[in-house]
Scaffold this motif. Structure first.
Motif, PDB file in Angstrom:
ATOM      1  N   ASP A  31     -11.613  13.793  38.475  1.00  0.00           N
ATOM      2  CA  ASP A  31     -11.724  13.110  37.176  1.00  0.00           C
ATOM      3  C   ASP A  31     -10.393  12.776  36.520  1.00  0.00           C
ATOM      4  O   ASP A  31     -10.353  11.968  35.593  1.00  0.00           O
ATOM      5  N   TYR A  32      -9.324  13.397  36.977  1.00  0.00           N
ATOM      6  CA  TYR A  32      -8.030  13.197  36.317  1.00  0.00           C
ATOM      7  C   TYR A  32      -6.916  12.802  37.297  1.00  0.00           C
ATOM      8  O   TYR A  32      -6.264  11.787  37.109  1.00  0.00           O
ATOM      9  N   LYS A  33      -6.715  13.626  38.313  1.00  0.00           N
ATOM     10  CA  LYS A  33      -5.583  13.391  39.206  1.00  0.00           C
ATOM     11  C   LYS A  33      -5.664  12.039  39.900  1.00  0.00           C
ATOM     12  O   LYS A  33      -4.732  11.240  39.824  1.00  0.00           O
ATOM     13  N   ARG A  34      -6.777  11.776  40.567  1.00  0.00           N
ATOM     14  CA  ARG A  34      -6.903  10.497  41.293  1.00  0.00           C
ATOM     15  C   ARG A  34      -6.980   9.304  40.351  1.00  0.00           C
ATOM     16  O   ARG A  34      -6.208   8.361  40.503  1.00  0.00           O
ATOM     17  N   PRO A  35      -7.894   9.313  39.377  1.00  0.00           N
ATOM     18  CA  PRO A  35      -8.010   8.134  38.506  1.00  0.00           C
ATOM     19  C   PRO A  35      -6.740   7.835  37.698  1.00  0.00           C
ATOM     20  O   PRO A  35      -6.421   6.677  37.456  1.00  0.00           O
ATOM     21  N   LEU A  36      -6.031   8.883  37.291  1.00  0.00           N
ATOM     22  CA  LEU A  36      -4.833   8.699  36.475  1.00  0.00           C
ATOM     23  C   LEU A  36      -3.556   8.642  37.309  1.00  0.00           C
ATOM     24  O   LEU A  36      -2.463   8.532  36.765  1.00  0.00           O
ATOM     25  N   LYS A  37      -3.722   8.758  38.627  1.00  0.00           N
ATOM     26  CA  LYS A  37      -2.595   8.707  39.572  1.00  0.00           C
ATOM     27  C   LYS A  37      -1.519   9.745  39.240  1.00  0.00           C
ATOM     28  O   LYS A  37      -0.335   9.450  39.203  1.00  0.00           O
ATOM     29  N   LEU A  38      -1.980  10.966  39.008  1.00  0.00           N
ATOM     30  CA  LEU A  38      -1.063  12.065  38.702  1.00  0.00           C
ATOM     31  C   LEU A  38      -0.594  12.712  39.994  1.00  0.00           C
ATOM     32  O   LEU A  38      -1.355  12.831  40.949  1.00  0.00           O
TER      33      LEU A  38
END
Length: 90
Positions: A31-38
């Motif tokens: 929900d965060y790392k992949r979508p936000l490219k972190l």
């Protein structure tokens, strides 16, 4: 220590925060790392999310419901400021 203090009855039954590790990391990744490219989860946001989860959510709601716990984890990560900080930085 913190788990024993905030969730004493569940702690006495053997529940430990570490039991949520895979779920927490899975939610962060999907929900965060992949979508936000972190590249990583900055420590200040990780600690904030876990603190919010442990102090504000888990003691007040049913931790035996896996779907509710997943919602609490997501809400805790949202409340940590991770997403809003990225919007400001962009």
């Amino acid at each position: 220590m913190f788990t024993k203090y905030y969730l004493s009855s569940d702690y006495e039954k053997g529940w430990r925060l570490v039991s949520l590790a895979k779920t927490i990391w899975s939610i962060f990744e999907s929900d965060y790392k992949r979508p936000l490219k972190l590249e990583s989860w900055a420590m200040q946001y990780f600690i904030a999310a876990i603190r919010i989860l442990l102090v504000d959510y888990l003691p007040k709601f049913d931790i035996s419901d896996p779907e509710a716990v997943e919602e609490m984890i997501t809400a805790s990560i949202d409340a940590s400021g991770l997403h809003s900080n990225l919007v400001v930085a962009a």
